[in-house]
Design a protein around this motif. Sequence first.
Motif: not given
Length: 172
Positions: A36-56
């Motif tokens: 999804f190359h035109y993504l302008t908003e991203f929300s990530l709630v209640s995961t088991s991530f311990d760092q920000i995922p790569d969104l570059r």
Amino acid sequence: MLNITIEGGHVTSISIDGRCGGQKCLKQLPKSIYQFHYLTEFSLVSTSFDQIPDLRSFRSLKKVSIAYNMFEGPVHLRNLPPSIESLELSRDGIKEVIVDDSLPHLSTFNLIQNRMEGGINPTFCKLPSLNFLDISSGCCLSEAQQTARADAAKRILCNKNIEVSASRSFVD
């Protein structure tokens, strides 16, 4: 749960709630999300991530909200694209945020209800467009401590004209 907004035939907003049966079960982003190359908003709630995922790879991304995750210790913002204007990292257990000059458009940064014991890292001076920073910590600090925290943050932020909010937040 996944919510998607489509505008003009393109996915522009994705919201992911990583809970499965009341447990945090999402540990990584699905590979298909990167189409999804035109993504302008991203929300990530209640995961088991311990760092920000790569969104570059999301070069049009303007607004990111990441809350109720498993972040610990220092968090680096290097996995975000330079297009980010608004960033929320709330209720994540963050103790320190380390930034560099790779986010020239970041103007609003929300860090409410984290564990920012070390205060504001001087690297925040490298955010040229920052004009609002919220470091409210919830119910743990008195109003005097919150005010002192905001005053200290303002001094650290290179005397820029940045609004710093550290008022008590009662949001659960």
